[in-house]
Write an enzyme that holds these catalytic residues in place. Structure first.
Site, PDB file in Angstrom:
ATOM      1  NE  ARG A  47      -8.616   0.019   2.659  1.00 38.76           N
ATOM      2  CZ  ARG A  47      -8.658  -0.209   3.972  1.00 38.76           C
ATOM      3  NH1 ARG A  47      -7.804   0.410   4.772  1.00 38.76           N
ATOM      4  NH2 ARG A  47      -9.504  -1.042   4.486  1.00 38.76           N
ATOM      5  CE1 TYR A  89      -2.363   9.135   7.340  1.00 38.31           C
ATOM      6  CE2 TYR A  89      -3.982   7.498   6.645  1.00 38.31           C
ATOM      7  CZ  TYR A  89      -3.218   8.083   7.640  1.00 38.31           C
ATOM      8  OH  TYR A  89      -3.309   7.645   8.934  1.00 38.31           O
ATOM      9  CD  GLN A 120      -2.751   1.494   2.302  1.00 38.20           C
ATOM     10  OE1 GLN A 120      -2.241   1.660   3.397  1.00 38.20           O
ATOM     11  NE2 GLN A 120      -4.060   1.536   2.108  1.00 38.20           N
ATOM     12  N   GLY A 159      -9.322  -6.339   8.999  1.00 35.70           N
ATOM     13  CA  GLY A 159      -8.230  -5.561   9.568  1.00 35.70           C
ATOM     14  C   GLY A 159      -7.828  -6.070  10.934  1.00 35.70           C
ATOM     15  NE  ARG A 160     -11.336  -3.113  14.048  1.00 37.95           N
ATOM     16  CZ  ARG A 160     -12.564  -2.769  14.398  1.00 37.95           C
ATOM     17  NH1 ARG A 160     -12.774  -2.277  15.583  1.00 37.95           N
ATOM     18  NH2 ARG A 160     -13.568  -2.917  13.550  1.00 37.95           N
TER      19      ARG A 160
HETATM   20  C1  LIG Z   1      -3.728  -0.656  13.936  1.00 38.29           C
HETATM   21  C2  LIG Z   1      -4.382  -0.264  12.640  1.00 38.29           C
HETATM   22  C3  LIG Z   1      -3.591   0.224  11.621  1.00 38.29           C
HETATM   23  C4  LIG Z   1      -4.172   0.578  10.382  1.00 38.29           C
HETATM   24  N1  LIG Z   1      -3.376   1.014   9.359  1.00 38.29           N
HETATM   25  C5  LIG Z   1      -3.904   1.251   8.136  1.00 38.29           C
HETATM   26  C6  LIG Z   1      -3.071   1.582   7.028  1.00 38.29           C
HETATM   27  O1  LIG Z   1      -1.834   1.650   7.111  1.00 38.29           O
HETATM   28  N2  LIG Z   1      -3.686   1.822   5.839  1.00 38.29           N
HETATM   29  C7  LIG Z   1      -5.054   1.748   5.680  1.00 38.29           C
HETATM   30  O2  LIG Z   1      -5.562   1.959   4.583  1.00 38.29           O
HETATM   31  N3  LIG Z   1      -5.858   1.418   6.723  1.00 38.29           N
HETATM   32  C8  LIG Z   1      -5.319   1.151   7.932  1.00 38.29           C
HETATM   33  N4  LIG Z   1      -6.144   0.759   8.958  1.00 38.29           N
HETATM   34  C9  LIG Z   1      -7.576   0.509   8.699  1.00 38.29           C
HETATM   35  C10 LIG Z   1      -7.801  -0.992   8.381  1.00 38.29           C
HETATM   36  O3  LIG Z   1      -7.215  -1.329   7.130  1.00 38.29           O
HETATM   37  C11 LIG Z   1      -9.291  -1.363   8.295  1.00 38.29           C
HETATM   38  O4  LIG Z   1      -9.923  -0.573   7.310  1.00 38.29           O
HETATM   39  C12 LIG Z   1     -10.002  -1.163   9.619  1.00 38.29           C
HETATM   40  O5  LIG Z   1      -9.313  -1.824  10.668  1.00 38.29           O
HETATM   41  C13 LIG Z   1     -11.460  -1.675   9.565  1.00 38.29           C
HETATM   42  O6  LIG Z   1     -11.494  -3.048   9.293  1.00 38.29           O
HETATM   43  P1  LIG Z   1     -11.809  -4.107  10.481  1.00 38.29           P
HETATM   44  O7  LIG Z   1     -13.179  -3.711  11.019  1.00 38.29           O
HETATM   45  O8  LIG Z   1     -11.828  -5.439   9.788  1.00 38.29           O
HETATM   46  O9  LIG Z   1     -10.736  -3.969  11.488  1.00 38.29           O
HETATM   47  C14 LIG Z   1      -5.584   0.445  10.205  1.00 38.29           C
HETATM   48  C15 LIG Z   1      -6.367  -0.039  11.259  1.00 38.29           C
HETATM   49  C16 LIG Z   1      -5.800  -0.397  12.462  1.00 38.29           C
HETATM   50  C17 LIG Z   1      -6.672  -0.943  13.552  1.00 38.29           C
END
Ligand SMILES: Cc1cc2nc3c(=O)[nH]c(=O)nc-3n(C[C@H](O)[C@H](O)[C@H](O)COP(=O)(O)O)c2cc1C
Length: 323
Positions: free
Chosen positions: A227, A180, A98, A317-318
């Site tokens: 994205r 961003y 990314q 994600g999480r």
């Molecule tokens: C610790 C953390 C770091 C993240 N870093 C990024 C990132 O670098 N780039 C991005 O597009 N989204 C980032 N996100 C967002 C996640 O990609 C994702 O969209 C978000 O956690 C929601 O999905 P989930 O409900 O499955 O966790 C981050 C989220 C968390 C919790």
């Protein structure tokens, strides 16, 4: 019970063993902005995903706004990432990087000497961010980017995408979400320009489109996704009345470039405003390429949305952060 999520699929020319995507997750472990052995191990252990999308990785020294995020613009970074991609491929996985330029969401204390905090307009993001040197600090006011700064930033994305190929990545995801740099051009909270890069929808999408165009020219459309986060409020972004129209116009431009996928963020499970199902359906219908769903998914909801054709792949994600 069969699960669509676990069935193989194609993403452009890539065969994926399932429809599970590891969402990009910043982990802030890249000391000196270099990918390292711990990161290679971390990604290797997650190669069961059909596709891994790495943590946000800067294509420029000017985009290294957070402490300890990785870059992808010099030889040492290419070598570091090569170790990651080799490990993931040996474990049978696929991996995109990314590309995230932090723009105004940056602090000089986190950045290498000579780098600048820059953004479409000289408007600071609200709130504070972490610095290793001085703890929490207010976001500084960025420098308004000149035409030359904009041209350089676009060229940096394309150059970084070429380095991504040298580093063994299967493709790149352009981070145009979550406040961003690319999103800073899309959103009126951060873009108050009066020239051809601000104001009208056509002008505000121009940077996203030109970055996509340059990246596609560098490595081919079948390796480039984007994205996006319509209605996102992270990093001081503010929805406006033209938002649906802006994203639909952006999709038309991405279609003209034959972009591989769009990856649509909905952070309502994390307390953000919901992206309306109607807008998601419109984006899905309008975009010719593949669609990655994300935000608050579990297996049951992922299967339901895949079976209803709301998307082709589902990002988690999480859940990937848990060990
Ligand atoms: C610790 C953390 C770091 C993240 N870093 C990024 C990132 O670098 N780039 C991005 O597009 N989204 C980032 N996100 C967002 C996640 O990609 C994702 O969209 C978000 O956690 C929601 O999905 P989930 O409900 O499955 O966790 C981050 C989220 C968390 C919790």
């Amino acid at each position: 019970m069969s699960s669509t999520l676990f069935t193989p699929t194609q993403l452009g020319g890539l065969s994926l063993k399932n429809r599970i995507v590891m969402a990009p997750l910043t982990r802030s472990r890249a000391i000196g902005n270099l990918p390292n052995a711990l990161m290679a191990q971390y990604y290797r252990l997650r190669a069961d995903a059909g596709l891994i999308i790495t943590e946000g990785t800067s294509p420029s020294p000017n985009g290294l706004g957070y402490a300890r995020i990785p870059g992808l613009f010099d030889k040492a970074q290419v070598r570091g990432w090569r170790r990651v991609t080799d490990d993931v491929h040996q474990a049978g996985g696929r991996i995109f990087v990314q590309l995230m330029h932090t723009g105004r969401v940056s602090h000089p204390a986190n950045m290498p000497a000579g780098a600048s905090v820059m953004a479409p307009s000289a408007v600071a993001a609200q709130g504070e961010m972490w610095t290793d040197a001085d703890g929490m600090q207010p976001h500084p006011a960025p420098r308004e980017m000149s035409e030359a700064d904009i041209a350089q930033a676009i060229a940096e994305y394309a150059a970084s995408a070429k380095l991504a190929m040298q580093a063994g990545f299967d493709g790149v995801e352009l981070h145009a979400a979550n406040g961003y740099l690319i999103d800073q051009f899309l959103n009126t909270a951060s873009n108050q320009r009066k020239d051809r890069w601000g104001g009208s929808i056509e002008n505000r999408i121009r940077f996203a489109v030109e970055v996509a165009e340059a990246t596609v020219a560098a490595i081919g459309a079948e390796r480039v996704g984007m994205r996006i986060s319509p209605y996102g409020v992270f990093n001081g972004q503010v929805p406006d009345a033209e938002m649906d129209e802006l994203y639909l116009r952006l999709i038309d431009e991405l279609n003209a470039l034959d972009l591989l996928y769009i990856h649509v963020v909905d952070h309502s499970a994390m307390g953000a405003p919901e992206v309306s199902p109607a807008l998601k359906a419109k984006l899905r219908a309008r975009f010719k390429g593949q669609y990655i769903l994300s935000g608050g998914y579990d297996v049951a909801r992922a299967d339901a949305d895949l079976d209803a054709q709301r998307g082709d792949l589902v990002a988690f994600g999480r859940l990937w952060v848990a060990n």
